[in-house]
Write a protein that holds these residues in place. Structure first.
Motif, PDB file in Angstrom:
ATOM      1  N   UNK A   3       0.762  -1.227  -0.039  1.00 36.73           N
ATOM      2  CA  UNK A   3       0.044  -0.117   0.196  1.00 36.73           C
ATOM      3  C   UNK A   3       1.050   1.228  -0.152  1.00 36.73           C
ATOM      4  N   UNK A   4       0.569   2.205  -0.874  1.00 37.10           N
ATOM      5  CA  UNK A   4       1.182   3.307  -0.924  1.00 37.10           C
ATOM      6  C   UNK A   4       0.385   4.562  -0.470  1.00 37.10           C
ATOM      7  N   UNK A   5       0.526   5.139   0.538  1.00 40.08           N
ATOM      8  CA  UNK A   5      -0.206   6.192   1.123  1.00 40.08           C
ATOM      9  C   UNK A   5       0.381   7.686   0.556  1.00 40.08           C
ATOM     10  N   UNK A  24      -1.747   4.583   9.061  1.00 36.82           N
ATOM     11  CA  UNK A  24      -0.435   3.927   8.719  1.00 36.82           C
ATOM     12  C   UNK A  24       0.047   2.932   9.820  1.00 36.82           C
ATOM     13  N   UNK A  25      -0.169   3.403  11.094  1.00 31.11           N
ATOM     14  CA  UNK A  25       0.282   2.630  12.051  1.00 31.11           C
ATOM     15  C   UNK A  25      -0.674   1.501  12.151  1.00 31.11           C
ATOM     16  N   UNK A  26      -1.966   1.535  11.724  1.00 32.49           N
ATOM     17  CA  UNK A  26      -2.926   0.651  11.981  1.00 32.49           C
ATOM     18  C   UNK A  26      -2.660  -0.519  10.905  1.00 32.49           C
ATOM     19  N   UNK A  33       3.211  -1.191   4.079  1.00 34.33           N
ATOM     20  CA  UNK A  33       2.838   0.348   3.601  1.00 34.33           C
ATOM     21  C   UNK A  33       4.084   1.410   3.740  1.00 34.33           C
ATOM     22  N   UNK A  34       3.863   2.082   2.694  1.00 35.98           N
ATOM     23  CA  UNK A  34       4.875   3.108   2.621  1.00 35.98           C
ATOM     24  C   UNK A  34       3.830   4.599   2.567  1.00 35.98           C
ATOM     25  N   UNK A  35       4.452   5.550   3.060  1.00 39.01           N
ATOM     26  CA  UNK A  35       3.913   6.754   3.363  1.00 39.01           C
ATOM     27  C   UNK A  35       4.672   8.100   2.721  1.00 39.01           C
ATOM     28  N   UNK A  70       8.087   1.671  -4.517  1.00 33.92           N
ATOM     29  CA  UNK A  70       7.472   0.797  -3.439  1.00 33.92           C
ATOM     30  C   UNK A  70       6.695  -0.308  -4.333  1.00 33.92           C
ATOM     31  N   UNK A  71       6.492  -0.098  -5.579  1.00 36.41           N
ATOM     32  CA  UNK A  71       5.646  -1.178  -6.459  1.00 36.41           C
ATOM     33  C   UNK A  71       4.197  -1.449  -5.654  1.00 36.41           C
ATOM     34  N   UNK A  72       3.333  -0.814  -5.350  1.00 36.48           N
ATOM     35  CA  UNK A  72       2.019  -0.917  -4.429  1.00 36.48           C
ATOM     36  C   UNK A  72       0.981  -1.659  -5.564  1.00 36.48           C
ATOM     37  N   UNK A  73       0.370  -2.052  -4.587  1.00 37.58           N
ATOM     38  CA  UNK A  73      -0.900  -2.957  -5.205  1.00 37.58           C
ATOM     39  C   UNK A  73      -2.098  -1.953  -5.113  1.00 37.58           C
TER      40      UNK A  73
END
Length: 393
Positions: A3-5, A24-26, A33-35, A70-73
């Motif tokens: 996941x990219x935020x 993000x913590x959750x 996860x990357x922010x 990050x190559x997010x989904x």
């Protein structure tokens, strides 16, 4: 799931920043996860960011690098105003990655973002093709130029289909969802899903059924006009209704003045969560007299978590969160006399009834607003969007 935020911080930290950090913590404990963040600046840098907000090619490059790294989904966008801009959506879609976006406010419907201006609701822009009246009034930062530029940015990306590219919009309440569906924003109902915020709270002190009838009401929040401070003070001043006020803001002096001559009103100023928690657990009810639609008030979530019933304005987000006679009471927005009468009636009811509404508040929290419920709902939304999205080639 990767996941990219993406989130744009305002100049002054606010509730949206808190929500993004919480989510993000959750997700961080179970997902990759990357922010990636941007920050609004002041002065000439801020003017430069604002000017380029319709098509910020520098922000686009940063988003591209984050996606490649990050190559997010899936990509989850929060605030885009104004150091990123809507171009982030277009960059994400070019890569074939599904995108969801949380609507923390009403900026895509009106440059005011709050649907509140000059001390009252401002809903003129919701059903118009272009918000000319909002521009004439300068509802954004009291500037016609800034208001026009923001309106132009939203309108431009509506015309070129950017907003349509988002696979799912996350609204905080059903009220907000219906407002967007009925508006001139022009997207189908299937584009929206309700995903509330949550309250990450510790163990609250137990509430007791034998608390005295004189247990105080409690207000917690910013001391600003839209929060209904004037309604609150008018309702309680000169009465024997006990009230505690916690918070700070532009109307601090007015609050201090009324508290100084009203023996039953106590003003604590700003307090940290450690000091607020026992006040929430011991008050008879939380008063929430807001006169604007709100996004999702964290104060209400914290009250529910403490098992504290609430007395709130029958308006906006509060209508979605509070069921009259189950987890609290509703009263006519902006009506000090109605609030005063509700408070008197509340103190006249049996303690067992008030305790029952407190139990209803706790049940609301456990059903909708816990961290675990939020994690399950968020990952369910992600999985559904990914599953329905055309696969990347």
């Amino acid at each position: 799931m990767r996941i990219l935020i993406i989130h744009n911080h305002y100049q002054n930290p606010g509730g949206e920043d808190t929500v993004v950090a919480q989510e993000k913590r959750l997700l961080g404990g179970t997902e990759n996860v990357e922010l990636v963040t941007f920050h609004n600046r002041k002065g000439w840098m801020g003017m430069w960011q604002t000017f380029w907000s319709p098509l910020n090619i520098w922000a686009a490059q940063k988003v591209k690098r984050a996606i490649k790294r990050h190559r997010p989904d899936i990509i989850h966008i929060h605030n885009l105003h104004y150091a990123i801009g809507p171009i982030a959506i277009r960059i994400a879609k070019r890569t074939g990655i599904p995108v969801v976006m949380t609507l923390h406010n009403y900026r895509l419907l009106c440059p005011s973002a709050t649907l509140f201006y000059d001390g009252k609701l401002f809903i003129d822009s919701i059903y118009t093709g272009f918000p000319w009246r909002a521009i004439r009034l300068g509802v954004h930062s009291r500037s016609r130029i800034k208001t026009f530029w923001l309106a132009l940015t939203v309108w431009l990306h509506k015309k070129i289909g950017t907003w349509q590219m988002v696979d799912r919009y996350l609204t905080l309440t059903d009220f907000a969802k219906q407002l967007f569906i009925r508006s001139s924003f022009g997207l189908s109902a299937e584009k929206y899903v309700t995903k509330p915020n949550f309250a990450a709270v510790g163990q609250s002190p137990p509430r007791h059924t034998d608390r005295p009838q004189t247990a105080p009401f409690l207000f917690i929040g910013r001391l600003t006009p839209e929060k209904g401070i004037n309604v609150l003070l008018e309702a309680f001043a000169g009465t024997d209704l006990p009230l505690q006020i916690v918070g700070d803001g532009p109307l601090r002096n007015e609050v201090m003045k009324i508290a100084g001559v009203s023996p039953h009103i106590t003003y604590f100023g700003a307090l940290d969560q450690t000091a607020i928690t026992p006040l929430l657990a011991s008050c008879t009810a939380l008063i929430f007299p807001s006169i604007w639609y709100e996004g999702m008030p964290m104060t209400l979530l914290e009250a529910f978590a403490a098992g504290t019933p609430v007395i709130v304005s029958d308006l906006g987000a509060m209508q979605s969160m509070v069921q009259d006679g189950q987890n609290g009471w509703l009263f006519t927005p902006g009506d000090a006399e109605a609030l005063r009468e509700k408070a008197k009636l509340w103190l006249a009811t049996e303690n067992a009834y008030r305790h029952r509404l407190g139990s209803g508040a706790k049940q609301s929290y456990e059903k909708f607003y816990t961290a675990e419920q939020n994690r399950l709902l968020l990952t369910e939304i992600y999985s559904s969007v990914i599953a329905s999205h055309p696969r990347k080639q």
